[in-house]
Design an enzyme around this catalytic site. Structure first.
Site, PDB file in Angstrom:
ATOM      1  CG  ASP A  38      21.879  34.520 162.068  1.00  0.00           C
ATOM      2  OD1 ASP A  38      21.664  33.872 161.034  1.00  0.00           O
ATOM      3  OD2 ASP A  38      21.377  35.654 162.282  1.00  0.00           O
ATOM      4  CG  ASP A 178      19.415  35.739 156.802  1.00  0.00           C
ATOM      5  OD1 ASP A 178      19.341  36.852 157.322  1.00  0.00           O
ATOM      6  OD2 ASP A 178      20.052  34.776 157.302  1.00  0.00           O
TER       7      ASP A 178
HETATM    8  C1  DX5 Z   1      23.986  37.264 158.563  1.00  0.00           C
HETATM    9  C2  DX5 Z   1      22.835  36.585 159.234  1.00  0.00           C
HETATM   10  C3  DX5 Z   1      21.557  37.329 159.236  1.00  0.00           C
HETATM   11  C4  DX5 Z   1      21.607  38.656 159.969  1.00  0.00           C
HETATM   12  C5  DX5 Z   1      20.569  39.550 159.335  1.00  0.00           C
HETATM   13  O1  DX5 Z   1      24.998  36.317 158.376  1.00  0.00           O
HETATM   14  O2  DX5 Z   1      22.565  35.342 158.594  1.00  0.00           O
HETATM   15  O3  DX5 Z   1      20.499  36.530 159.753  1.00  0.00           O
HETATM   16  O4  DX5 Z   1      21.355  38.531 161.339  1.00  0.00           O
HETATM   17  O5  DX5 Z   1      20.722  40.813 159.861  1.00  0.00           O
HETATM   18  P1  DX5 Z   1      20.354  42.118 159.033  1.00  0.00           P
HETATM   19  O6  DX5 Z   1      18.854  42.096 158.835  1.00  0.00           O
HETATM   20  O7  DX5 Z   1      20.814  43.226 159.928  1.00  0.00           O
HETATM   21  O8  DX5 Z   1      21.079  42.058 157.731  1.00  0.00           O
HETATM   22 ZN    ZN Z   2      20.789  34.231 159.210  1.00  0.00          ZN
END
Ligand code: DX5
Ligand code: ZN
Length: 220
Positions: A38, A178
């Site tokens: 990310d 996601d």
């Molecule tokens: C949020 C990101 C995600 C995040 C997911 O903006 O795009 O990829 O890292 O993390 P979790 O699984 O903790 O929601």
């Molecule tokens: Zn993400």
């Protein structure tokens, strides 16, 4: 259809950066499929993550394909460098970004696949003009910007709507979810024929990445 691979992409945002190499080795042993990366700039979303030095390190690690999720104001300025890393296999850009079309035009002729990100409030119908060019749809199941949020339940209906739209075309488009995914949610998502799930905080907080990913992937 039942035997579709259940791909799990750990989001490195939640990893322990003091021991990143150990984390990556542990994820290899746990049979993770690729790394979700990310990139946030504090403008496009209210958080800052990491950029080229970390991407370069994971590229040099060499054992994982990398899936880059852009949450920055100027992805177009950085795309060529990002796709020059051999391990980068996919980049995804929010569909409402003003440079979405230009980014897609730059990536699609390359070896790297291109994904359209739909944030939680963005309707599935906004994909229609782009189906010819995109390889992946990344449905955000939390508000973009932070790990550790709660999965938005409406995502299940959105997946059904997306599948209906994709059924109308012959091309295969990868579906990725996601945000807020734990083992139970991952299993539901895979039962809905989702191709891959991103998983950050719940995976990295677990006692065993191997057991966690096994539980995500196995129907029983
Ligand atoms: C949020 C990101 C995600 C995040 C997911 O903006 O795009 O990829 O890292 O993390 P979790 O699984 O903790 O929601
Ligand atoms: Zn993400």
């Amino acid at each position: 259809m039942k035997n579709k691979p259940r791909l799990v992409a750990p989001s490195v945002l939640s990893a322990n950066f003091l021991r990143l190499e150990d984390e990556l080795n542990e994820l290899i042993s746990a049979r993770a499929d690729f790394i979700h990366f990310d990139i946030m700039d504090g403008v496009n979303v209210p958080n800052i993550s990491f950029g080229f030095p970390v991407l370069e390190a994971i590229n040099a690690f060499g054992k994982f394909p990398i899936d880059v999720h852009f949450m920055i104001q100027s992805p177009l300025s950085y795309l060529e460098q990002v796709i020059s890393y051999a391990a980068v296999e996919n980049v995804s850009i929010p569909i409402e970004h003003f440079d979405f079309q230009a980014c897609m035009n730059l990536v699609t002729p390359s070896r790297v696949s291109f994904g359209a990100v739909l944030n939680p409030e963005t309707p599935i119908s906004s994909l229609s003009p782009y189906l010819e060019q995109i390889d992946r749809v990344l449905l955000m199941s939390v508000k973009p910007g932070f790990g550790g949020q709660k999965f938005i339940e409406d995502t299940y209906q959105k997946i059904e709507a997306l599948k209906s739209l994709l059924d109308s075309i012959s091309k295969k488009i990868h579906i990725q979810i996601d945000g807020g995914v734990d083992t139970a949610i991952a299993r539901k998502l895979f039962d809905l024929q989702v191709d891959s799930v991103v998983c950050g905080s719940s995976l990295f907080k677990s006692n065993s990445y191997y057991m966690f990913i096994r539980e995500m992937k196995n129907p029983e």
